[in-house]
Design a protein around this motif. Structure first.
Motif: not given
Length: 361
Positions: A1-6, A48-51, A55-56, A331-340
């Motif tokens: 999941m990614s969001v373009e830079p603002d 944006l709330w999920l990203l 809570n991670r 791995f899911l922990l890594l995804v949750a934290y690194i995404t934010r």
């Protein structure tokens, strides 16, 4: 999941319900702009709330449930899946692979943690330089405050926002007597935008505790880069109508806004380090039960089929699905934290009044 830079020097991460409105000054110049991430990036509030805000650990739990339910649903609907899974070789290959992945992944995360911690270590000279830089910055910004520089990150940013607000009011008062009507109109609109944004951010920072995302979340909502640009533009467009007092107020406000940039980046850096250390600890904690469960299933289910059904679903799907999900938790922990962390980093690539996003140009 990614969001373009603002628009990055300054990006917004606040409550989507709070935003500035765009106001057109004489000559159709936009004095203010939206201050929330959703408005600036044109993203949904839920995404944006999920990203960012959620809570991670809760996100990790939701991802784990989704993985488990998907595994069971696919296994129940695909012909031949259960028969293949009942094979001892299949289960053995699956869990032995996951066992190796857990050990490798945990080792990798520990390495990341060591890299983060190593940045805090160094000879006495380096530590002295770090301390000197910190104290120099505190002394510099302390001249802008009405009280000693707070030591709590939330209070520190809140006091800096207060200083910006005072500077905006001083500029408005200085311009009130000007004969240039366009200058008075633009400064009134600009200072109203600054004061409104400062009020919203101060409310978000009130009670926010460092270690959670709340402090950085509120700081990202202060659109300082656009405000620096507007101060520079007003000074240039109305140069002939600006006397020494107005020029001093513009300079003071620009300086205060500029100092918010490194202050926010420092808080962001500390949060990233804090979050990465938390991530390392959580992954290590999750790896122990994951290793136990995966190793046990490898030992006891690899030799033969798992008979029976529960709730109309083959038991092999429940057992293997649960074991597979538990082994994926690190791995899911890594995804949750690194995404934010990735979203925040992408939205703050630059410091100062630079616009990287097409929609903000």
């Amino acid at each position: 999941m990614s969001v373009e830079p603002d628009s990055t020097g300054d990006d917004s991460g606040a409550d989507p319900a709070e935003s500035d409105t765009e106001i057109d000054a004489p000559g159709d110049t936009e004095i203010s702009t939206a201050d929330t991430m959703r408005e600036r990036a044109d993203e949904s509030a839920l995404k944006l709330w999920l990203l960012l805000k959620a809570n991670r650990l809760h996100i990790t739990g939701v991802l784990a449930v989704v993985v488990f339910c998907t595994f069971v649903a696919v296994g129940s609907s695909v012909d031949g899946f259960v028969a293949t899974l009942q094979s001892g070789d299949t289960k053995g290959a699956l869990f032995s692979t996951m066992l190796g992945a857990i050990i490798t992944g945990t080792t990798l995360v520990v390495t990341i943690s060591q890299v983060v911690i190593s940045q805090e270590n160094g000879p006495l000279g380096d530590q002295h330089q770090r301390m000197s830089n910190t104290m120099d910055f505190r002394e510099y910004v302390g001249d802008m405050y009405d009280e000693p520089v707070p030591v709590d990150p939330s209070a520190f940013l809140r006091e800096h926002v207060n200083a910006v607000q005072r500077g905006a009011k001083a500029l408005r008062d200085a311009v009130a007597g000007s004969d240039d009507e366009d200058l008075r109109t633009e400064v009134d609109q600009f200072t109203d935008s600054v004061i409104g944004n400062a009020d919203a951010v101060r409310d978000q920072l009130d009670g926010a505790t460092f270690g959670t995302f709340e402090v950085l979340f509120a700081a990202l909502n202060f659109n300082y880069a656009w405000k620096i640009f507007q101060v520079e533009r007003i000074g240039s467009d109305h140069e002939s109508a600006i006397d020494d007092e107005i020029d001093d107020r513009l300079t003071d406000l620009r300086t205060t806004l500029s100092m918010f940039g490194p202050a926010r980046e420092h808080i962001k850096t500390l949060y990233f380090q804090w979050a990465l250390v938390d991530l390392s600890q959580y992954i290590i904690y999750a790896s122990v039960p994951a290793l136990v469960v995966t190793g046990s299933l490898l030992a006891f289910t690899g030799s033969g089929p798992i008979p029976g059904t529960t709730l109309g679903i083959e038991n092999v799907l429940w057992v293997v699905g649960a074991g597979f999900t538990v082994s994926l938790v690190p791995f899911l922990l890594l995804v949750a934290y690194i995404t934010r962390i990735g979203v925040v980093a992408k939205r703050t690539l630059a410091i100062g009044p630079l616009i990287l996003r097409d929609s903000q140009r």
